[in-house]
Write a protein that holds these residues in place. Structure first.
Motif, PDB file in Angstrom:
ATOM      1  N   THR A   3       0.894  -1.192   0.083  1.00 57.56           N
ATOM      2  CA  THR A   3       0.089   0.198  -0.027  1.00 57.56           C
ATOM      3  C   THR A   3       0.927   1.136  -0.066  1.00 57.56           C
ATOM      4  OG1 THR A   3      -0.047   0.198   2.384  1.00 57.56           O
ATOM      5  CG2 THR A   3      -1.792  -1.263   1.236  1.00 57.56           C
ATOM      6  N   ASP A   4       0.347   2.430  -0.185  1.00 55.11           N
ATOM      7  CA  ASP A   4       1.047   3.522  -0.087  1.00 55.11           C
ATOM      8  C   ASP A   4       1.917   3.631   1.118  1.00 55.11           C
ATOM      9  OD1 ASP A   4       0.482   4.235  -2.506  1.00 55.11           O
ATOM     10  OD2 ASP A   4      -1.196   5.356  -2.366  1.00 55.11           O
ATOM     11  N   ALA A   5       1.157   3.321   2.056  1.00 56.40           N
ATOM     12  CA  ALA A   5       1.382   3.555   3.598  1.00 56.40           C
ATOM     13  C   ALA A   5       2.881   2.477   3.632  1.00 56.40           C
ATOM     14  CB  ALA A   5       0.413   3.114   4.705  1.00 56.40           C
ATOM     15  N   ASP A   6       2.665   1.418   3.150  1.00 53.45           N
ATOM     16  CA  ASP A   6       3.894   0.525   3.034  1.00 53.45           C
ATOM     17  C   ASP A   6       5.054   1.023   2.492  1.00 53.45           C
ATOM     18  OD1 ASP A   6       2.402  -1.370   4.828  1.00 53.45           O
ATOM     19  OD2 ASP A   6       1.982  -2.647   2.874  1.00 53.45           O
ATOM     20  N   THR A   7       4.837   1.745   1.364  1.00 48.87           N
ATOM     21  CA  THR A   7       5.796   2.270   0.547  1.00 48.87           C
ATOM     22  C   THR A   7       6.363   3.670   1.361  1.00 48.87           C
ATOM     23  OG1 THR A   7       4.595   1.606  -1.338  1.00 48.87           O
ATOM     24  CG2 THR A   7       6.505   3.435  -1.784  1.00 48.87           C
ATOM     25  N   GLU A   8       5.508   4.359   1.994  1.00 47.85           N
ATOM     26  CA  GLU A   8       6.062   5.215   2.796  1.00 47.85           C
ATOM     27  C   GLU A   8       6.999   4.845   4.073  1.00 47.85           C
ATOM     28  OE1 GLU A   8       4.029   8.718   5.533  1.00 47.85           O
ATOM     29  OE2 GLU A   8       3.059   8.362   3.576  1.00 47.85           O
ATOM     30  N   LYS A   9       6.583   3.656   4.632  1.00 47.84           N
ATOM     31  CA  LYS A   9       7.444   3.453   5.607  1.00 47.84           C
ATOM     32  C   LYS A   9       8.679   2.942   5.141  1.00 47.84           C
ATOM     33  CE  LYS A   9       4.082   3.846   9.085  1.00 47.84           C
ATOM     34  NZ  LYS A   9       4.508   4.324  10.656  1.00 47.84           N
ATOM     35  N   ARG A  34      13.569   4.694  15.204  1.00 45.19           N
ATOM     36  CA  ARG A  34      12.385   5.442  14.696  1.00 45.19           C
ATOM     37  C   ARG A  34      11.110   4.935  15.141  1.00 45.19           C
ATOM     38  NH1 ARG A  34      12.867   9.179  11.026  1.00 45.19           N
ATOM     39  NH2 ARG A  34      11.003   8.366  10.297  1.00 45.19           N
ATOM     40  N   ARG A  35      11.066   5.030  16.659  1.00 49.64           N
ATOM     41  CA  ARG A  35      10.003   4.709  17.511  1.00 49.64           C
ATOM     42  C   ARG A  35       8.536   5.275  17.154  1.00 49.64           C
ATOM     43  NH1 ARG A  35       9.642   0.903  21.037  1.00 49.64           N
ATOM     44  NH2 ARG A  35      11.386   1.220  21.898  1.00 49.64           N
ATOM     45  N   ARG A  36       8.627   6.742  16.613  1.00 49.21           N
ATOM     46  CA  ARG A  36       7.261   7.025  16.087  1.00 49.21           C
ATOM     47  C   ARG A  36       6.637   6.390  14.901  1.00 49.21           C
ATOM     48  NH1 ARG A  36       6.601  13.513  16.806  1.00 49.21           N
ATOM     49  NH2 ARG A  36       5.252  13.164  18.577  1.00 49.21           N
ATOM     50  N   ALA A  37       7.587   6.044  14.050  1.00 47.54           N
ATOM     51  CA  ALA A  37       7.144   5.544  12.912  1.00 47.54           C
ATOM     52  C   ALA A  37       6.919   4.067  13.086  1.00 47.54           C
ATOM     53  CB  ALA A  37       8.129   5.663  11.675  1.00 47.54           C
ATOM     54  N   PHE A  38       7.751   3.186  13.895  1.00 43.22           N
ATOM     55  CA  PHE A  38       7.576   1.782  13.963  1.00 43.22           C
ATOM     56  C   PHE A  38       7.752   1.513  15.448  1.00 43.22           C
ATOM     57  CE2 PHE A  38      10.091   2.648  10.125  1.00 43.22           C
ATOM     58  CZ  PHE A  38       9.377   2.027   9.224  1.00 43.22           C
ATOM     59  N   PRO A  39       6.549   1.640  16.021  1.00 41.05           N
ATOM     60  CA  PRO A  39       6.173   1.339  17.689  1.00 41.05           C
ATOM     61  C   PRO A  39       6.450  -0.127  17.962  1.00 41.05           C
ATOM     62  CG  PRO A  39       4.135   1.545  16.514  1.00 41.05           C
ATOM     63  CD  PRO A  39       5.092   1.873  15.319  1.00 41.05           C
ATOM     64  N   THR A  40       6.414  -1.111  17.121  1.00 37.15           N
ATOM     65  CA  THR A  40       6.735  -2.410  17.469  1.00 37.15           C
ATOM     66  C   THR A  40       7.707  -3.165  16.621  1.00 37.15           C
ATOM     67  OG1 THR A  40       4.984  -3.218  16.541  1.00 37.15           O
ATOM     68  CG2 THR A  40       4.595  -2.509  18.681  1.00 37.15           C
ATOM     69  N   VAL A  41       8.260  -4.173  16.934  1.00 40.02           N
ATOM     70  CA  VAL A  41       9.138  -4.819  15.722  1.00 40.02           C
ATOM     71  C   VAL A  41       8.105  -5.309  14.613  1.00 40.02           C
ATOM     72  CG1 VAL A  41      10.560  -7.056  15.555  1.00 40.02           C
ATOM     73  CG2 VAL A  41      10.841  -5.508  17.319  1.00 40.02           C
ATOM     74  N   PRO A  46       6.125  -5.075   6.993  1.00 43.86           N
ATOM     75  CA  PRO A  46       5.624  -4.897   5.825  1.00 43.86           C
ATOM     76  C   PRO A  46       6.730  -3.825   4.988  1.00 43.86           C
ATOM     77  CG  PRO A  46       3.953  -4.330   7.174  1.00 43.86           C
ATOM     78  CD  PRO A  46       5.054  -4.471   8.175  1.00 43.86           C
ATOM     79  N   ALA A  47       7.377  -2.745   5.716  1.00 43.07           N
ATOM     80  CA  ALA A  47       8.321  -2.179   4.974  1.00 43.07           C
ATOM     81  C   ALA A  47       9.626  -2.970   4.847  1.00 43.07           C
ATOM     82  CB  ALA A  47       8.800  -0.887   6.060  1.00 43.07           C
ATOM     83  N   LEU A  48      10.163  -3.773   5.495  1.00 47.46           N
ATOM     84  CA  LEU A  48      11.240  -4.446   5.613  1.00 47.46           C
ATOM     85  C   LEU A  48      10.970  -5.546   4.318  1.00 47.46           C
ATOM     86  CD1 LEU A  48      12.471  -5.160   9.165  1.00 47.46           C
ATOM     87  CD2 LEU A  48      13.294  -3.468   7.462  1.00 47.46           C
ATOM     88  N   ARG A  49       9.664  -6.076   4.252  1.00 42.87           N
ATOM     89  CA  ARG A  49       9.512  -7.055   3.229  1.00 42.87           C
ATOM     90  C   ARG A  49       9.382  -6.458   1.941  1.00 42.87           C
ATOM     91  NH1 ARG A  49       5.154  -6.715   2.326  1.00 42.87           N
ATOM     92  NH2 ARG A  49       3.492  -6.717   3.079  1.00 42.87           N
ATOM     93  N   LEU A  50       8.984  -5.338   1.774  1.00 41.38           N
ATOM     94  CA  LEU A  50       8.996  -4.292   0.608  1.00 41.38           C
ATOM     95  C   LEU A  50      10.284  -4.068   0.024  1.00 41.38           C
ATOM     96  CD1 LEU A  50       7.025  -3.366  -1.636  1.00 41.38           C
ATOM     97  CD2 LEU A  50       7.045  -1.228  -0.006  1.00 41.38           C
ATOM     98  N   LEU A  51      11.063  -3.658   1.042  1.00 44.00           N
ATOM     99  CA  LEU A  51      12.315  -3.426   0.563  1.00 44.00           C
ATOM    100  C   LEU A  51      13.332  -4.658   0.125  1.00 44.00           C
ATOM    101  CD1 LEU A  51      13.421  -0.792   3.124  1.00 44.00           C
ATOM    102  CD2 LEU A  51      13.178  -0.275   0.904  1.00 44.00           C
TER     103      LEU A  51
END
Length: 106
Positions: A3-9, A34-41, A46-51
């Protein structure tokens, strides 16, 4: 499905990689930085999978040292060309919705 959110992350992760010049990291290190963007592991997945799908990262599970305790955390290695390409600058992707492909690591 991305999603666009995943791409942004994912772009935020690339920005962090570019700024800190890390060559490998664990998800909990990203959460700490980056605690604000990623509060939990689990929120990094989704972001790591996309990358990883686009060739920016390669994840691997380090071997276990013994039979007791938790297994080691999955480590993500950064593609060596990410830094040389200048990947991570916000201006480069401000109008695009998807990440460019890199040659996959073998």
């Amino acid at each position: 499905m991305e999603t666009d959110a995943d791409t942004e992350k994912a772009q935020q992760v690339l920005d962090w990689i570019h700024r800190t010049k890390v060559t490998s990291f664990k998800a909990h290190e990203l959460v700490t930085a980056r605690r604000r963007a990623f509060p939990t592991v689990s929120s990094t997945a989704p972001a790591l999978r996309l990358l990883e799908e686009h060739g920016y990262l390669r994840s691997f599970q380090p071997a276990r040292n013994g039979t007791r305790g938790k297994s080691p955390a999955i480590t993500s290695r950064v593609h060596p060309h990410v830094e040389s390409l200048g990947v991570g600058s916000q201006a480069q992707y401000s109008s695009e919705k998807s990440l460019p492909e890199l040659v996959l690591l073998r």
